[in-house]
Design an enzyme around this catalytic site. Structure first.
Site, PDB file in Angstrom:
ATOM      1  N   SER A   1      26.355   3.892 -11.918  1.00  0.00           N
ATOM      2  CA  SER A   1      27.352   3.571 -11.087  1.00  0.00           C
ATOM      3  C   SER A   1      28.199   4.778 -10.775  1.00  0.00           C
ATOM      4  O   SER A   1      28.589   5.660 -11.523  1.00  0.00           O
ATOM      5  CB  SER A   1      28.219   2.317 -11.257  1.00  0.00           C
ATOM      6  OG  SER A   1      27.659   1.296 -11.338  1.00  0.00           O
TER       7      SER A   1
ATOM      8  N   GLU B   1      17.176  -5.178 -18.049  1.00  0.00           N
ATOM      9  CA  GLU B   1      18.672  -5.515 -18.456  1.00  0.00           C
ATOM     10  C   GLU B   1      18.919  -6.977 -18.285  1.00  0.00           C
ATOM     11  O   GLU B   1      19.863  -7.598 -18.786  1.00  0.00           O
ATOM     12  CB  GLU B   1      19.541  -4.681 -17.221  1.00  0.00           C
ATOM     13  CG  GLU B   1      21.006  -4.644 -17.653  1.00  0.00           C
ATOM     14  CD  GLU B   1      21.952  -4.168 -16.673  1.00  0.00           C
ATOM     15  OE1 GLU B   1      23.208  -4.114 -16.768  1.00  0.00           O
ATOM     16  OE2 GLU B   1      21.266  -3.517 -15.799  1.00  0.00           O
TER      17      GLU B   1
END
Lengths: 406, 379
Positions: free
Chosen positions: A136, A251
């Site tokens: 991010s 994930e």
């Protein structure tokens, strides 16, 4: 499809039950009580705590349930992995730090060079490397592909400039895997590369971000003319998005968090038995009891949805939009349980007793009350990270409304 | 029918809003949150000078307001700005009880409170009492002309800063009886009273109180023996208006921040405010905030009504705002994303204020149960 049609079976088979008993035995014997007490009390774990549990699992050979045996994994099927995760959560074992084991490891196995696999995979298992995630950016959240951190080729190095954010536990890490833009002229997804970077490379600065519950759990990472050897690139240049997407699917294993929810629900019930309201235990209060029951009913159903998907996965069918469904429902249920815990604590949810104070001072009010409000606020992150719940709904809607039914 | 504020209340609102938007931003508040005191004496003094404390008392009590709508006006603005100074505990509860019950000497303290020169706290809740207002296990036993107090008080907000603590104690009856509760004004440094202080998650500080043979003279008694419950429940009714209005103000800030963020934050090449899924969620929040506003108006408008009407409207407001507050806090964080979870972003504190309101004098379930019971009585 099956020649011999078998009836529905809602339970584990004998082998699976034996495996569960084995896991329980291991946890009873090897999980240090001091660690499980911290997890159960909602205290923050330090690096030594994580390292300790990591080493115990590694010694047993149970550190990497998702890895194939050739790389030191357990070779378990989806059902066994689920049993292991659930039993660990119920026993209040520390969460396995996922960045090396469940995020980077599978990417390296699939796309890394032989040299990268030989170098990095053993170091993940031994705990020598603690990885963190450089995905991010301040301007690239849900729209991750709009990331701007630049990597410019200079001989046999890349020169990296930019900023990453929400880097969880980056303060403990000696390595970071990063998505960087190597071709600014290509379509967003097509100019991204995947780099492995030493955190002690000159030009990297880590700044903690203080979250609303007072914990420094996430960080910003700044890159100023950071030189990264070209051999630290995973796979091909400008193909990083493919690897990143592969990582994101990994994930999402254990995305439902059934074990966490079960442990959380049990702890809410303990609290509600102890709290007295109007002369009777809170758990007998019809309003509270109704809230508790609604969550429990949702959790029972979701646990079975989870098992249905796992059972299919164990038979080799890849999950599709179901993992998005489990992410949304699983996080909403966990957050609802955090809300119940906050309610159950009553006025004693109000004190802010920081980690630093907890060591020396006696708890304020009943010992279960200390962390509940902090956890309630901290776990707002569950519906934001790992692909926000809005992004998950987009995935579900796109898949279903486009007619791509699996 | 008229739902507009009177000219005086409008002026109060304007003054307070201007002062707080000039002086009370995220950085100022974060510094206050981290301070040892947990509030800013200078800001307290300035707000007292502006008449903010006086607005919470009637003219007969030395103020210039004191009605439900005065309280709502003040607390809505305090909530908007996420003010952590102890207006509820020192002024509305402590000062309000002294004004309602105090003898001449005790009334003198009210004047000091209004001037911003005296800090008070109310020590009523107990470790096992949860939200039950009648739960008092602390005992007051006759001792010559006075009494001796023994017991424990829980999460006493503003106790460390208080010059005097108003302590409830039982002189007769059993733990959950309404009759038999008395009130005493206890100097904070009284022998036998020990405080263990800590910060609160939504700002300010509180303490656990241990009362170990605290000897008080007859002058410490506040109001008639055994008759404290009625005065307490009247003040707590005012606290319900204040807490509801505070949450409303905080929700206004939460939705305003979210609207601004959504129109400036771009993802996928456009402002996120252009995504219909998010637009609808924002619209739902705005609908609920207007519901909350009306609930506050109902509670404020009935604060001077007969106890049954007062309490039904108070319970309705706390029930509705407990539900809506949680929704607004959670959804505004979610619509922002990670940024709203950081301490340096205004919404982090505002969201905590909204949610933690639900832990003072009863949560949404407690008030729902109360609302039902009160309706049964009304038949």
């Amino acid at each position: 499809m099956d020649e011999q049609e078998t009836d529905v079976d809602l339970t584990y088979n004998d082998d699976e039950r034996a495996f569960r008993d084995e896991v329980r035995g291991f946890l009873a014997e090897q999980l240090p009580p001091a660690l499980s007490a911290k997890v159960r009390a909602g205290a923050a774990l330090d690096k030594a705590d994580h390292d300790r549990w990591h080493a115990i699992l590694n010694a047993k050979g149970w550190l990497a349930p998702t890895w194939p045996e050739e790389h030191g994994g357990c070779g378990w099927d989806a059902v066994r992995r689920h049993i292991f995760e659930e039993e660990c959560a119920l026993a209040h074992a520390p969460r396995i730090v996922p960045f090396g084991l469940t995020m980077l490891g599978p990417v390296l196995m699939q796309f890394g060079s032989d040299a990268q696999k030989a170098h990095y995979l053993p170091r993940i298992l031994s705990g020598e490397d603690w990885w963190c995630q450089g995905y991010s950016e301040p301007g690239a959240g849900s729209d991750l592909a709009s990331l701007k951190t630049r990597a410019v080729r200079d001989g046999d190095h890349y020169v990296v400039n930019g900023q990453k954010t929400w880097t969880t536990l980056g303060q403990h890490a000696n390595k970071i895997f990063c998505l960087v833009r190597t071709d600014p002229d290509a379509k967003a997804q097509e100019g991204i590369s995947f780099l492995l970077i030493d955190m002690d490379t000159p030009g990297i600065e880590l700044r903690p971000i203080m979250l609303l519950d007072g914990t420094p759990e996430v960080n910003e990472v700044w890159f100023t003319d950071v030189r990264v050897p070209v051999e630290n690139r995973v796979g091909e240049e400008n193909k990083g998005w493919t690897y990143a997407k592969y990582l994101l699917t990994h994930e999402r294993t254990n995305i439902a968090g059934v074990g966490f929810s079960r442990a959380g629900l049990a702890s809410v019930k303990r609290m509600a038995r102890a709290e007295m309201s109007g002369g009777r235990p809170l758990i007998e209060n019809p309003f509270f009891a109704a809230r508790l029951a609604q969550v429990e009913i949702d959790l029972m159903a979701m646990a079975t949805t989870n098992l249905r998907i796992i059972s299919r996965a164990a038979r080799g069918q890849a999950p599709g939009v179901e993992s998005s469904m489990l992410k949304v429902k699983g996080t909403v249920i966990r957050q609802e349980i955090n809300d119940l815990a906050r309610r159950a604590a009553g006025p004693y949810a109000m004190p802010f007793v920081s980690e630093a104070l907890e060591g020396d001072n006696a708890p304020v009010g009943p010992d279960y009350a200390g962390p509940v409000a902090r956890q309630y606020f901290n776990n707002r992150k569950l519906s934001i990270f790992g692909g926000s719940n809005e992004i998950q709904r987009n995935i579900i809607a796109k898949t279903v409304l486009a007619g791509d039914r699996r | 029918m008229n739902f507009e504020l009177t000219e005086e209340r409008q002026m109060l609102q304007d003054t307070l809003r201007r002062f707080l938007s000039d002086r009370y931003d995220t950085r100022v508040r974060n510094a206050i949150l981290e301070s040892d005191l947990g509030y800013a004496p200078e800001i307290w003094r300035q707000l007292a000078e502006l008449g903010v404390i006086g607005a919470l008392f009637t003219e007969a009590q030395g103020g210039f307001g004191g009605m439900g709508f005065d309280i709502a006006t003040v607390f809505e603005e305090l909530g908007r700005a996420g003010v952590v100074e102890p207006f509820l505990d020192c002024a509305l509860l402590g000062g309000g009880l002294l004004a309602a019950l105090g003898n001449e000497a005790q009334q003198a303290l009210v004047e000091a409170v209004i001037a911003g020169e005296c800090q008070l706290a109310l020590a009523h809740g107990e470790p096992a009492g949860r939200y039950d207002l009648e739960h008092v296990a602390t005992r007051a036993v006759p001792d010559g002309a006075g009494v001796v107090l023994n017991g424990r008080k829980a999460v006493v907000v503003n106790a460390e800063a208080a010059d005097h603590v108003i302590v409830s104690a039982r002189e007769s009856g059993s733990v959950l009886d309404r009759a038999g509760i008395s009130l005493f004004v206890v100097p904070r440094d009284a022998d036998g009273m020990t405080l263990t202080g800590y910060p609160l998650i939504s700002g300010g500080r509180a303490a656990e109180l241990v009362l170990d043979h605290v000897r008080l003279g007859p002058e410490a008694r506040l109001g008639a023996a055994g008759a404290g419950y009625e005065a307490l429940s009247t003040r707590i009714a005012a606290a319900h208006v204040a807490l509801s209005a505070e949450a409303l103000g905080a929700m206004e800030t939460a939705t305003a921040l979210t609207r601004d963020y959504m129109t400036t934050r771009t993802q996928f090449g456009r402002p996120i405010a252009t995504f219909q899924a998010l637009q609808h969620r924002m619209a739902d929040l705005l609908i609920e905030v207007e519901q909350a506003r009306s609930a506050v108006i109902l509670a404020a408008g009935h604060l001077e009504a007969a106890p049954l009407e007062r309490d039904r409207n108070g319970a309705a407001a706390r029930t509705l705002i407990g539900r809506v507050g949680r929704l607004v806090a959670e959804e505004t964080i979610q619509l922002h994303g990670g940024i709203a979870m950081t301490q340096e972003y205004e919404l982090a504190h505002i969201a905590k204020r909204i949610v933690m309101t639900d832990h003072r004098f009863g949560d949404t379930d407690y008030h729902l149960e109360r609302f039902i019971a009160l309706g049964r009585d009304a038949a």
